[in-house]
Design a protein around this motif. Structure first.
Motif, PDB file in Angstrom:
ATOM      1  N   LYS A 263       0.775  -1.011   0.186  1.00  9.29           N
ATOM      2  CA  LYS A 263       0.085   0.082  -0.084  1.00  9.29           C
ATOM      3  C   LYS A 263       0.896   1.128   0.074  1.00  9.29           C
ATOM      4  N   ASP A 264       0.781   1.990  -1.042  1.00 11.68           N
ATOM      5  CA  ASP A 264       1.575   3.412  -1.231  1.00 11.68           C
ATOM      6  C   ASP A 264       2.743   3.418  -0.648  1.00 11.68           C
ATOM      7  N   ILE A 265       3.639   2.467  -1.213  1.00  6.74           N
ATOM      8  CA  ILE A 265       5.070   2.341  -0.949  1.00  6.74           C
ATOM      9  C   ILE A 265       5.950   3.371  -1.602  1.00  6.74           C
ATOM     10  N   ASP A 266       6.582   4.302  -0.927  1.00  3.05           N
ATOM     11  CA  ASP A 266       7.453   5.089  -1.466  1.00  3.05           C
ATOM     12  C   ASP A 266       8.979   4.594  -0.824  1.00  3.05           C
ATOM     13  N   LEU A 267       9.801   4.530  -1.876  1.00  6.13           N
ATOM     14  CA  LEU A 267      11.088   3.994  -1.481  1.00  6.13           C
ATOM     15  C   LEU A 267      12.286   4.295  -2.371  1.00  6.13           C
ATOM     16  N   ILE A 268      13.422   4.955  -1.928  1.00  3.31           N
ATOM     17  CA  ILE A 268      14.611   5.473  -2.686  1.00  3.31           C
ATOM     18  C   ILE A 268      15.686   4.454  -2.358  1.00  3.31           C
ATOM     19  N   ILE A 269      16.220   3.697  -3.190  1.00  5.67           N
ATOM     20  CA  ILE A 269      17.479   2.903  -2.941  1.00  5.67           C
ATOM     21  C   ILE A 269      18.821   3.663  -3.586  1.00  5.67           C
ATOM     22  N   LYS A 270      19.562   4.102  -2.861  1.00  2.00           N
ATOM     23  CA  LYS A 270      20.896   4.670  -3.497  1.00  2.00           C
ATOM     24  C   LYS A 270      21.703   3.552  -4.053  1.00  2.00           C
ATOM     25  N   LYS A 271      22.546   4.128  -4.798  1.00  2.00           N
ATOM     26  CA  LYS A 271      23.695   3.343  -5.454  1.00  2.00           C
ATOM     27  C   LYS A 271      24.647   2.774  -4.213  1.00  2.00           C
ATOM     28  N   LYS A 272      25.017   1.652  -4.442  1.00  2.05           N
ATOM     29  CA  LYS A 272      25.908   1.101  -3.379  1.00  2.05           C
ATOM     30  C   LYS A 272      25.399   0.906  -1.979  1.00  2.05           C
ATOM     31  N   GLU A 273      24.167   1.185  -1.706  1.00  2.00           N
ATOM     32  CA  GLU A 273      23.536   0.881  -0.546  1.00  2.00           C
ATOM     33  C   GLU A 273      23.052  -0.420  -0.159  1.00  2.00           C
ATOM     34  N   THR A 274      23.278  -1.041   0.932  1.00  2.00           N
ATOM     35  CA  THR A 274      22.570  -2.415   1.233  1.00  2.00           C
ATOM     36  C   THR A 274      21.449  -2.057   2.237  1.00  2.00           C
ATOM     37  N   VAL A 275      20.426  -2.655   1.903  1.00  2.00           N
ATOM     38  CA  VAL A 275      19.064  -2.520   2.515  1.00  2.00           C
ATOM     39  C   VAL A 275      18.454  -3.938   2.948  1.00  2.00           C
ATOM     40  N   SER A 276      18.211  -4.179   4.184  1.00  2.00           N
ATOM     41  CA  SER A 276      17.280  -5.084   4.482  1.00  2.00           C
ATOM     42  C   SER A 276      15.716  -5.239   4.629  1.00  2.00           C
ATOM     43  N   VAL A 277      15.007  -5.924   4.396  1.00  2.00           N
ATOM     44  CA  VAL A 277      13.673  -5.787   4.262  1.00  2.00           C
ATOM     45  C   VAL A 277      13.198  -6.788   5.351  1.00  2.00           C
ATOM     46  N   VAL A 278      12.698  -6.603   6.380  1.00  2.00           N
ATOM     47  CA  VAL A 278      12.031  -7.526   7.536  1.00  2.00           C
ATOM     48  C   VAL A 278      10.674  -7.280   7.537  1.00  2.00           C
ATOM     49  N   GLY A 279       9.998  -8.322   8.221  1.00  2.00           N
ATOM     50  CA  GLY A 279       8.518  -8.326   8.537  1.00  2.00           C
ATOM     51  C   GLY A 279       8.054  -9.622   8.592  1.00  2.00           C
TER      52      GLY A 279
ATOM     53  N   ILE B 105      21.418  -6.094  -6.371  1.00  2.00           N
ATOM     54  CA  ILE B 105      21.292  -7.698  -6.147  1.00  2.00           C
ATOM     55  C   ILE B 105      20.017  -7.812  -5.360  1.00  2.00           C
ATOM     56  N   LEU B 106      19.083  -8.538  -5.623  1.00  2.00           N
ATOM     57  CA  LEU B 106      17.825  -8.746  -5.064  1.00  2.00           C
ATOM     58  C   LEU B 106      17.900 -10.265  -4.250  1.00  2.00           C
ATOM     59  N   ALA B 107      17.924 -10.414  -2.976  1.00  2.00           N
ATOM     60  CA  ALA B 107      18.207 -11.426  -2.382  1.00  2.00           C
ATOM     61  C   ALA B 107      16.996 -11.898  -1.467  1.00  2.00           C
ATOM     62  N   ASP B 108      16.433 -13.031  -1.669  1.00  2.00           N
ATOM     63  CA  ASP B 108      14.982 -13.120  -1.169  1.00  2.00           C
ATOM     64  C   ASP B 108      15.451 -14.515   0.034  1.00  2.00           C
ATOM     65  N   GLU B 109      15.497 -14.016   1.384  1.00  2.00           N
ATOM     66  CA  GLU B 109      15.912 -15.155   2.096  1.00  2.00           C
ATOM     67  C   GLU B 109      16.921 -15.962   1.846  1.00  2.00           C
ATOM     68  N   PRO B 110      18.316 -15.152   1.626  1.00  2.00           N
ATOM     69  CA  PRO B 110      19.340 -16.168   1.116  1.00  2.00           C
ATOM     70  C   PRO B 110      19.974 -17.138   1.993  1.00  2.00           C
ATOM     71  N   THR B 111      19.678 -17.071   3.362  1.00  2.00           N
ATOM     72  CA  THR B 111      20.132 -18.060   4.145  1.00  2.00           C
ATOM     73  C   THR B 111      19.184 -18.948   4.738  1.00  2.00           C
TER      74      THR B 111
ATOM     75  N   MET C 156      17.823  -7.138   0.275  1.00  2.00           N
ATOM     76  CA  MET C 156      17.685  -8.417   0.961  1.00  2.00           C
ATOM     77  C   MET C 156      16.688  -8.697   1.861  1.00  2.00           C
ATOM     78  N   VAL C 157      15.640  -9.765   1.626  1.00  2.00           N
ATOM     79  CA  VAL C 157      14.475 -10.204   2.533  1.00  2.00           C
ATOM     80  C   VAL C 157      15.322 -11.161   3.239  1.00  2.00           C
ATOM     81  N   THR C 158      14.778 -10.812   4.725  1.00  2.00           N
ATOM     82  CA  THR C 158      15.322 -11.996   5.453  1.00  2.00           C
ATOM     83  C   THR C 158      14.373 -11.585   6.817  1.00  2.00           C
TER      84      THR C 158
END
Lengths: 221, 845
Positions: A25-41, A164-170, A198-200
């Motif tokens: 729902k109404d997601i606003d998101l900016i990912i910068k170059k060389k940034e590492t982001v984890s997505v949890v939930g 790189i998109l990683a979905d629960e890589p471990t 990365m989703v984890t």
């Protein structure tokens, strides 16, 4: 750092029978170059849907996705494939190596698809880098889970993607292998300057990223 | 790292197509097997047909016996004109006739109706005679009363070399056996025949029509002459002679060519049906294969492959596979040629050799390509349904055939090309077109049947039996394989039953005794003054013999309604024989019992001075003749106009006396004639042929059972071909059915796993599979029987022109056998899904 990816007012809805399920729902998101982001939930919060949208594997119901200043929301499937082929590497929880291709061939396939001059040599170098020199000619069924995931990472990063998109890589690995895989992944993005989303569910792994995003009921909290 | 600037994407896809194919060929083994079997059969039919035609064309002069043939039929012809040709070309004269040949000096002598060919020293102008012992052929020219007999005759009458045989009132010494003569196109190719020197004719008393005399002059041009000019010169010499027929090498063996074309058309159509059914199997197996590769396809999409590229990858694999299989199957078809050669050399005196034809290879490849593409379009299009996003969800997506408007249109166009490929150039295009029409009607009916079954079973909800509930659910579920199973099973069973019924009808025709109405003997060559002698001779041996005797005259149709009869019919028509040469005709007072009038009136007695003609209705139809049309007949050199007054239904298969043309006796009784007779004996053993020949030495006798044995030998060979192709269809049909089950393999495995977890017993799972099969099979078999009855009746009566009979017992046995075999196959294929391993399925491995 300039923006690599922008998500503007993204909504994703699924129709199941007469019911409309709002996943994002109404997601606003900016990912910068060389940034590492984890997505949890929590499970079902919309984490995987979010990276599917970013990877161009799903289309949003509304909103805009801008990748490298190009809007990819409404372009056709082949054009999305072209962008993904060159710029986005995806790592899955269940590895998804092509079962009848050897470790080496799984990696070489991406390179050949991207028309590298010497794909075999590149593929071997990558596998060597991940400690798989002795596994070049093994089929996925002959590899351990950790080895399979290392091959999958090698395949995802083979053409040095911007993202790189990683979905629960471990998610399918034991502790020892999880640590090894996360180290490989983070070392790589640091060295090559790629961005990582990365989703984890693993808090330790999530904390390794520079930024942590929490999703709840389809919204970024 | 450097990237290639202009690498061909195609090369990459081609490389991966080869790689995938080399690793996956075991998974698509059923595609390989069905494709090989169907292409091999098609190749074998094309190769044998081509080899035969090549043999006929290459040896056209040998088969005709010269560069040109001057045929005077039963007259010696105009020798002045023949002598004119002799001035610039070599001529070999030959006369053929039929008479009785008997053994002598035995306790019980035997006789046989034999075709004798008398030849001069120049024979053969082309080719060679194969005989034994050495020098025997030369001796028949030098030594009077010597004869060479063929192997069939020597076996039938058990004649040894140097034994004396009797022909009419003359004794001949058999001085050798002939294995083959080169000019088989106008001569009897099988049966009993002999070769004698030209002086033989002078020794024997040969009369007109009863001896089936035939005078021929074979012409060989000088090697330096231009054949076209010589042909024209000869045509010019004979331009005013209406009795002569000139034949050229290109027309040699035209009857044989027609038989070959007809039979190969039938086999080609059956084989293309087998291929189309195989196509359904290929589509099923391919879908199952793509489902197995579902994850690999999703991964490819995830790493950036276009859907179109992935589809090309699969099409390329099929194309490579097809090319390899076409090469192997076409190459293997050459191994069949020696087998065909054995049959053909024994039966027709023809030798066939493997002959590579690039056009045939391309045609076979094209047929394979069309079938493969038509059936893989909906399968490979299903790749569009594969979503890379499924990889995140761990969901198994069971793919289904995918039809878009574009793919339907493309399939239709390709199918039309395939139909045209088999229709244009076939012997009877309308039959081919009708055959394809029937095939697709069957396909549509079975599709509608599947929808009907699903509709009714959905309404049926009141069962408490859990196995029945599961089987109904399986049949009626959304995206079930019921339609594809019913279509493939239905078409396979229909083709199987049709061929089986054709086969059993053939068997019956082969095994059946002589038709009730048929006489035991035919007698020809009874002269006008010999009628009483003949009748008395027969009745002396069997007083209860039933004799039918009719007058017979030979006549040729010179004109129809004042124009050349050739303008009324094409040489390839079934009824062309009526004008091909002189015909025997008769006259009767009353309508023959077995020849009912279909149109018109019997003789107009008020007009006895007009020749009235009763014509065979089929001949009338083929010639497009109407009542009141005028035939100008040449009877003993006199041209007489006859009016067509009625059409009769003539069935030559009842083996009684039948004529295409009957005349009104009021007019015809004064025409010089001889008699044709038949006799049905109370006890055949009472009739002694040799004794009869002592009474009438020039009489010819044809024993119907001997004639039927020869026909049986030919039918047996046809039956072998039909049985072989049926066996191939059975194999293809079974592969198709098993492939239909494989399509839902993964789903079935999941389903059985869930059943296992829920506590279903194996027995209940098996029982539900049996119920599912029985519900489908019983609906299919009824429709299949209906189509098979119509199809087999048409094939037997129209293509083979034999009697068709409905046989419930055969149908029941066949239906039951097919049902049991199919059920066993289904159970065997399902067996591997009965014990699913829980862990890999739960973990999506």
């Amino acid at each position: 750092m300039s923006a690599l990816l922008k998500l503007k007012k993204i909504n994703l809805k699924y129709q199941t029978g007469k019911e409309n399920i709002s996943v994002l729902k109404d997601i606003d998101l900016i990912i910068k170059k060389k940034e590492t982001v984890s997505v949890v939930g929590e499970s079902g919060s919309g984490k995987t849907s979010l990276i599917m949208l970013i990877g161009g594997l799903e289309r949003p119901t509304s909103g805009k996705i801008i990748f490298q200043d190009q809007e990819i929301t409404n372009i056709n499937e082949d054009e999305v494939s072209e962008i993904r082929k060159k710029n986005i590497g995806i790592i899955f929880q269940s590895f998804y190596l092509i079962p009848n291709y050897t470790a080496f061939e799984n990696v070489a396939l991406t390179l050949e698809l991207n028309k590298f001059k010497n794909p075999e040599k590149e593929a071997k170098l990558l596998l060597e880098r991940f400690g798989l020199k002795h596994r070049f000619n093994n089929l996925p069924s002959q590899l351990s889970g950790g080895e399979q995931q290392r091959v999958a990472i090698a395949r995802a990063i083979a053409m040095k993607p911007e993202l790189i998109l990683a979905d629960e890589p471990t998610g399918n690995l034991d502790t020892e292998n999880s640590i090894m895989i996360s180290d490989i992944l983070f070392e790589y993005v640091k060295e090559e300057g790629s961005s990582l989303i990365m989703v984890t569910h693993d808090p330790k792994l999530a904390n390794k990223a520079k930024r942590k995003i929490k999703i709840k009921d389809g919204k970024i909290k | 790292m450097e990237k290639l600037n202009n690498p061909s994407e195609f090369n990459l896809i081609f490389k991966y197509a080869l790689k995938d194919l080399s690793r996956n060929y075991q998974k698509i083994s059923s595609i390989i097997v069905t494709l090989f079997i169907s292409l091999f059969i098609l190749s074998a039919i094309f190769t044998i047909e081509d080899s035969l035609k090549k043999e006929l064309n290459d040896n056209a002069k040998v088969l005709l016996g010269g560069d040109l043939e001057i045929d005077y039929n039963r007259n010696q012809g105009n020798l002045d004109l023949v002598n004119k040709v002799k001035e610039f070309a070599t001529i070999s004269q030959m006369i053929e006739f039929s008479t009785m040949l008997s053994t002598t000096g035995r306790t019980k002598n035997k006789s046989l109706f034999t075709r004798i060919k008398t030849v001069d020293e120049k024979y053969p102008l082309y080719g060679e005679i194969i005989y034994e012992p050495e020098g025997a052929y030369e001796r028949i020219q030098k030594e009077p009363n010597t004869i060479l007999i063929n192997e069939s005759l020597s076996k039938t009458l058990n004649i040894k070399i140097n034994e004396k045989v009797k022909v009419q009132d003359q004794n001949f010494t058999v001085i050798g056996f002939i294995k083959s003569v080169p000019d088989v196109s106008g001569f009897v190719a099988f049966g009993d025949w002999a070769l004698a020197g030209k002086q033989t004719l002078e020794i024997l008393k040969l009369n007109g029509i009863g001896s089936f005399l035939n005078y021929e002059y074979k012409v060989k041009f000088n090697s330096n002459d231009d054949p076209e000019k010589i042909e024209k010169r000869i045509q010019n010499i004979f331009k005013d002679d209406q009795k002569v027929k000139l034949r050229y090498p290109k027309n040699s063996a035209s009857g044989l060519k027609r038989i070959i074309n007809n039979f190969s058309q039938f086999l080609s159509l059956v084989s293309i049906s087998a291929m189309l059914i195989a196509g359904i199997g290929i589509a099923n197996t391919l879908l199952s294969f793509i489902n197995q590769n579902n994850m690999s396809i999703a991964v490819r999409k995830a790493i950036g492959f276009y859907s179109g590229n992935i589809k090309t990858l699969y099409y390329l694999q099929l194309l490579i596979l097809l090319f390899i299989i076409t090469v192997i199957s076409y190459g293997s078809s050459f191994l069949i040629v020696p087998v065909a050669d054995k049959y053909l050399s024994d039966g027709l005196g023809l030798n066939v050799y493997p002959a590579f034809s690039f056009i045939n290879f391309i045609k076979i490849f094209l047929v394979g390509l069309l079938v493969l593409i038509i059936f893989s379009i909906p399968t490979i299009s299903s790749i569009d349904q594969v979503k890379a996003s499924n990889l995140f969800r761990n969901v198994f997506q069971n793919l289904q055939f995918y039809y878009s408007k574009r793919s339907i249109a493309l399939s239709f166009i390709l199918l039309s090309i395939l139909v045209l490929l088999f229709t244009i150039g076939s012997e009877k295009p309308s039959y081919s077109l009708g055959y394809f029409g029937a095939f697709f009607i069957c396909l549509i009916v079975f599709f509608l049947l599947s929808k009907l079954i699903i509709f009714f079973l959905k309404k049926f909800k009141s069962s408490s039996n859990i196995s029945l509930k599961v089987s109904i659910k399986n049949i009626t579920q959304t995206k079930s394989i019921t339609p594809i199973t019913i279509m493939s099973l239905g078409l396979g069973v229909t083709l199987l039953l049709t061929l089986a019924m054709v086969g059993t009808n053939f068997q019956r025709e082969i095994a059946k005794s002589i038709p009730d109405i048929a006489p035991d003997y035919f007698f020809v060559g009874i002269q006008k003054g010999e009628r009483e002698k003949f009748e008395q001779g027969v009745l002396d041996m069997d007083p209860k013999a039933n004799i039918e005797i009719v007058p017979m005259v030979s006549s040729g149709i010179v004109k129809i309604n004042g124009v050349n009869p050739n303008t009324y019919i094409k040489p390839d028509n079934d009824s062309y024989w009526v004008i091909g040469s002189e015909r025997r005709s008769s006259w009767v007072e009353n309508v023959p019992e077995d020849n009912p009038i279909l149109k018109g009136e019997w003789w107009d007695l008020s007009n006895p001075n007009q020749l009235q003609i009763s014509l065979d209705a089929k001949v009338a139809k083929d010639f497009n003749i109407e009542l009141g049309d005028i035939f100008t007949l040449n009877i003993y050199g006199r041209e007489i106009d006859g009016k067509i007054v009625n059409f009769r239904e003539v069935d030559y298969r009842d083996l009684s006396i039948n004529f295409a043309m009957l005349f009104n006796p009021q007019f015809a009784k004064n025409i010089p004639h001889e008699y044709l007779a038949t006799a049905k004996f109370n006890n055949t053993d009472q009739f002694d042929e040799t004794q009869m020949l002592e009474i009438l030495p020039s009489l010819s006798m044809i024993k119907i059972s001997d004639y039927l044995n020869k026909v049986t030998a030919v039918l047996n060979k046809v039956f072998i071909a039909v049985t072989l192709i049926s066996a191939v269809t059975i194999v293809i049909g079974l592969i198709v059915i098993s492939s239909a089950i494989m399509v839902q393999g993964k789903v079935k495995e999941y389903q059985n796993l869930v059943f296992k977890i829920l506590g279903f017993s194996k027995k209940e799972i098996i029982f539900s599979s049996i119920i599912e099969f029985l519900l489908i099979f019983f609906s299919v078999i009824l429709i299949a029987i209906f189509f098979a009855v119509i199809g087999s009746k048409f094939i037997m009566e129209n293509i083979f022109e034999l009697v068709w009979k409905f046989d419930l017992k055969v149908l029941f046995n066949l239906g039951l056998s097919i049902g049991i075999v199919t059920l066993i196959l289904i159970m065997l294929t399902n067996l591997k899904y009965l014990n699913p391993k829980v862990y890999p399925l739960i973990r999506n491995q």
